[in-house]
Write an enzyme that holds these catalytic residues in place. Structure first.
Site, PDB file in Angstrom:
ATOM      1  CG  ASP A 103      -1.979   0.989   1.182  1.00 53.65           C
ATOM      2  OD1 ASP A 103      -2.450   1.406   2.247  1.00 53.65           O
ATOM      3  OD2 ASP A 103      -2.360   1.363   0.065  1.00 53.65           O
ATOM      4  CG  ASP A 123      -7.604   1.841   3.924  1.00 52.62           C
ATOM      5  OD1 ASP A 123      -7.870   2.966   3.471  1.00 52.62           O
ATOM      6  OD2 ASP A 123      -6.616   1.164   3.585  1.00 52.62           O
TER       7      ASP A 123
END
Lengths: 256, 458
Positions: B269, B376
Site C-alpha cells: 500500500d 482499509d
C-alpha cells in the site's frame, strides 16, 4: 455466574466511567481523540513494564516461590512508576498540542484547556486500566462456573468490579492533580500522586482481605476527589449552590 | 480445496485501490465563477485530490485563475481562515472515521466470538495455495511467505489490470465487474452469514422468509451503493460488506499467512500510493486528469455535499427546482459510475454564484468530509478479528489492537492534514496493530494473568 453477574459487574465497574464519557467527552471530537491517545499511552507503559517483568521471570528460577513473588512485587511497582512516567510524557505532548491549537485558532485561545485535557487524559488512563483488569473477568463471568470453589473468596467478581471502579476514578483525579502539579511546577503534588498510586497498588496485595484494600482505596479516592475539586476551582460555596440548584447571583428558591 | 468464483478477484481488487485515504472537497468554492469548465476543473481537483478539509488553497487559486474574475481575492482570504480551522476540522474528521471503523470491528469481533463457523478451518483460497499443516516450523514459515508472495502478486496483477482498463476507458467492463462483486457480497456472502448466525442461535427460518429478507437486503444494498440512497444507509451497507469480506479473509487465510499478508499488504500500500509509478497513484492521477470520480461503491465517505439552500441566480445550468433536487443528489456524485460521469458532469457542476463569505463557510463546514477506502476497513477488521480469534481467548489483545489501529488512523489523518495529498491508510495502523498484537499476546497476557490470579492492581 450468569448474565446477572456479568451485567452487575460491568455496570459497577464501568457505569460511572461511561456516564462521564457520555456526558462530558462524547460530544467533543478533540476530547475523544485525547481519550484514545491517553489509553494508548497507558497501554505502551503496560507493554514496557510487562516486557521487563517477562525478561526477569524468564531469567529466574521458576521453582523459587519467594523469588517469583518478589519479582511480582517488583513488576507491580515498576509498572506503577512507568505509568506515572508516561502520564508525564503525555502531559508534555498535550502541552505541545495546546501550543499548536492556539497557533491555529482564530482568536488566539485553544478550544480546549489544559485542565480539560488533564481530566480527559485521566479518564483515558483509567478506562484502559480498568478494561485491562476487568474484561477477561467479565468474559469468564458469562460462562458456567462457581466462584471460590477451591477455597478462595466468593466475592472475587464483585470486589474486582468495585476495585476497578475506584481505580478508574482515581486515575481521573490523579490526572487532574498531576497535570496541575506539572503546570504550576509543584513537585509535591506530583510526588503525592505517585505515592498514592503506589499505595493503592501496594494495598491490593492485601487481597483477599478486602477490608485492607478496598476501604483505604475508597478513602484515598475521596481525598483525591476533594483535592482535585479544590484545585479545579471548586469550593464549598460552589458545591452548595450546585446542590441547591441556585443560579449564580439568584436567591435560593425552594423546589426550583 | 475450496475455491471462489473468479468474481472474487474483484474483491481483491477493491482492497488495493481502496487502500488510500481521501478527503472530499467542496466544488462550489472553485466554482465561484461562471463557466462550466472552471467549475469542472475545480470539481476535479476537489474530488480527486486527497486532502484534508482545509487544503482548499490550490483549489481556490486554480479556480480563481481559471475564472479570471475578481473572486480570487476573496477566495484567498477564505483560504486563510480555512487553514486556521485545520485542527478543529481534523478532529471532526477523525471521529467521522473512528465511528465506522469501530462499528466494522465490533461486527467482526462479535461474529468471531459467537459464530463458530468463521474460526473453523475449512480449506483455503486458491490465492494461498501452500498449506500450513507442515511438521516443521521452518517449512511452515516458508509456506506462509510463499502464500504471501502469491497473494500480493495476484493483487498487483489485478490492480495493474484495473489501471489499464481505466486508462483505456473500458468503463463498462469495470462497472460490470464492480456490480458483479457487490452482487456476490450482498447476496451470497450475506446468505452464508445469515445461515451461520441462525445455526449458532438455533433459530429456524423458512425459505420464503429467507428469500424475502435476503432479496430486500441485497436489492436495497445495490441501489444504495451504486446509485442513490440516504447517506447513513449507504454507510451502513459499506460497513456491512467490509465486515463480511473481512470475515471471509479471517476464515480462509491460514494462521501465519494472514499475519505475513497483513504486513506485506501495508508495505505494498505504501509503495502503490506514494511511488511515482505506483498503480494506485497512477489511478488517482488519471482520474484527476479526466475530472472523474474514482470508482463508486468502493470508498466510504463520511459526508454528503449539500448545495441546497444556496441562491443560484445563474440559471445557465438549469431551472431552480430541478437544480435543488439535482443538487441534493449531486452531493453524492462521487458514487456515480465513471461511465455516467461525463454526461452528468454538466449537471453536477452547478456554478455557485457570489454570495457572502460566511454562508459559504457554513456550507464548507457541512460539505467537508473524509473518505476512506473499503480495503482499509477490511484489513483493519481482519487484524482485529484475527486477534479475537487466535489470541487464546484473551480480550486484552483484541482491545489493544483496536486502540492501536485507532491511533494509527489518527496519525495518518494528521499526516494527511499536513501533507495534503493521497496517503496510504494501512501502514501505520497495521504496524501498530501487529506490534501490539504480538507483544500483548506474548508479554502482557502472562503478566495480567498473574496479576489477576493474585487479584493485584497496577
Amino acid at each position: 455466574m450468569t448474565l446477572a453477574v456479568f451485567f452487575g459487574c460491568t455496570f459497577i465497574a464501568f457505569g460511572p466511567a461511561f456516564g462521564l464519557f457520555i456526558f462530558t467527552i462524547a460530544r467533543d471530537p478533540l476530547r475523544i481523540i485525547i481519550l484514545i491517545a491517553g489509553a494508548f499511552f497507558w497501554l505502551v507503559s503496560l507493554l514496557l513494564s510487562s516486557l521487563i517483568w517477562f525478561i526477569a521471570v524468564k531469567a529466574s528460577d521458576p521453582q523459587d516461590e519467594r523469588l517469583q513473588k518478589g519479582l511480582l512485587i517488583f513488576g507491580v511497582m515498576f509498572s506503577v512508576l512507568l505509568q506515572e512516567a508516561f502520564r508525564f510524557l503525555y502531559y508534555k505532548l498535550l502541552r505541545k498540542a495546546i501550543e499548536g491549537l492556539v497557533a491555529l485558532s482564530e482568536d488566539g485561545c485553544s478550544p480546549i484547556s489544559i485542565q480539560q485535557m488533564a481530566y480527559v487524559a485521566g479518564v483515558g488512563f483509567g478506562l484502559m486500566s480498568g478494561a485491562f483488569s476487568m474484561i477477561n473477568l467479565l468474559a469468564d463471568a458469562l460462562g458456567p462456573g462457581t466462584v471460590g470453589i477451591h477455597g478462595d473468596s466468593q466475592l472475587y467478581f464483585l470486589t474486582s468490579a468495585f476495585m476497578t471502579m475506584v481505580l478508574i476514578f482515581l486515575h481521573t483525579f490523579w490526572g487532574i492533580l498531576f497535570f496541575h502539579g506539572c503546570e504550576h511546577r509543584r513537585w509535591w503534588e506530583i510526588t503525592a500522586v505517585v505515592i498514592m498510586h503506589l499505595t493503592v497498588s501496594g494495598l491490593s496485595f492485601c487481597n483477599p482481605l478486602y477490608v485492607g484494600s478496598l476501604v483505604p482505596s475508597y478513602l484515598l479516592m475521596a481525598a483525591a476527589a476533594t483535592w482535585a475539586y479544590l484545585l479545579s476551582g471548586g469550593s464549598a460555596q460552589n458545591l452548595r449552590r450546585f446542590l441547591l440548584c441556585l443560579r449564580s447571583g439568584a436567591s435560593p428558591q425552594p423546589g426550583s | 480445496m475450496i475455491t471462489f468464483m473468479n468474481n472474487s478477484d474483484s474483491e481483491e481488487e477493491p482492497c488495493n485501490e481502496r487502500t488510500s485515504l481521501m478527503s472530499a472537497e467542496s466544488p462550489p468554492v472553485p466554482s465561484y465563477q461562471d463557466g462550466l469548465q472552471a467549475s469542472e476543473a475545480g470539481e476535479a481537483q476537489a474530488h480527486r485530490k486527497r486532502r484534508a478539509g482545509s487544503s482548499r488553497g490550490p483549489n481556490n487559486i486554480a479556480g480563481g485563475e481559471m475564472s479570471g474574475s475578481g473572486v480570487p481575492v476573496r477566495e484567498r482570504a477564505l483560504e486563510n481562515e480555512e487553514e486556521e480551522l485545520t485542527l478543529k476540522y481534523g478532529a471532526k474528521h477523525v471521529i467521522m472515521l473512528f465511528v465506522p471503523v469501530t462499528l466494522c470491528m465490533i461486527v467482526v469481533v462479535a461474529t468471531i466470538k459467537s459464530v463458530r463457523f468463521y474460526t473453523e478451518k475449512n480449506g483455503q483460497l486458491i490465492y494461498t495455495p501452500f498449506s500450513e499443516d507442515t511438521p516443521s516450523v521452518g517449512q511452515r514459515l516458508l509456506n506462509s511467505v510463499l502464500n504471501t508472495i502469491v497473494m500480493i502478486s495476484v493483487i498487483i496483477v489485478m490492480t495493474v489490470f484495473l489501471v489499464l482498463l481505466y486508462k483505456y476507458r473500458c468503463y463498462k467492463f469495470i462497472h460490470g465487474w464492480l456490480i458483479l462483486s457487490s452482487l456476490m457480497l450482498l447476496f451470497l456472502f450475506t446468505y452464508i452469514y445469515l445461515g451461520e448466525v441462525l445455526k449458532t442461535y438455533n433459530v429456524a427460518m423458512d425459505y420464503p422468509t429467507l428469500f424475502i429478507v435476503i432479496w430486500n437486503f441485497g436489492a436495497v444494498g445495490m441501489i444504495c451503493i451504486h446509485w442513490k440512497g440516504p447517506l447513513q444507509l449507504q454507510q451502513a451497507y459499506l460497513i456491512m460488506i467490509s465486515a463480511l469480506m473481512a470475515l471471509v479473509f479471517i476464515k480462509y487465510l491460514p494462521e501465519w499467512s494472514a499475519w505475513v499478508i497483513l504486513g506485506a499488504i501495508s508495505i505494498y500500500d505504501l509503495m502503490a500510493v506514494l511511488c511515482p509509478k505506483g498503480p494506485l497513484r497512477m489511478l488517482v492521477e488519471t482520474a484527476q486528469e479526466r475530472n472523474e470520480p474514482i470508482f463508486p461503491a468502493l470508498i466510504y465517505s463520511s459526508a454528503m455535499m449539500w448545495t441546497v439552500g444556496m441562491a443560484k441566480p445563474d440559471t445557465a445550468a438549469r431551472g431552480p427546482s430541478q437544480q435543488t433536487w439535482d443538487a441534493a443528489e449531486d452531493g453524492r456524485e462521487h458514487l456515480r459510475s465513471p461511465s455516467q460521469a461525463e454526461s452528468q458532469i454538466s449537471e453536477m457542476r452547478s456554478p455557485v454564484p457570489t454570495h457572502p463569505a460566511t454562508s459559504l463557510e457554513e456550507l464548507e463546514e457541512e460539505e467537508r468530509g473524509v473518505k476512506l477506502g473499503l480495503g482499509d476497513f477490511i484489513f483493519y477488521s481482519v487484524l482485529v478479528g484475527k486477534a479475537a480469534a487466535t489470541a487464546s481467548g484473551d480480550w486484552n489483545t483484541t482491545l489493544a489492537c483496536f486502540v492501536a489501529i485507532l491511533i494509527g488512523l489518527c496519525l495518518t489523518l494528521l499526516l494527511l492534514a499536513v501533507f495534503k495529498k493521497a496517503l496510504p491508510a494501512l501502514p501505520i495502523s497495521i504496524t501498530f496493530g501487529l506490534i501490539f498484537y504480538f507483544s500483548t499476546d506474548n508479554l502482557v497476557r502472562p503478566f495480567m494473568d498473574t496479576l489477576a490470579s493474585h487479584q493485584l492492581y497496577i
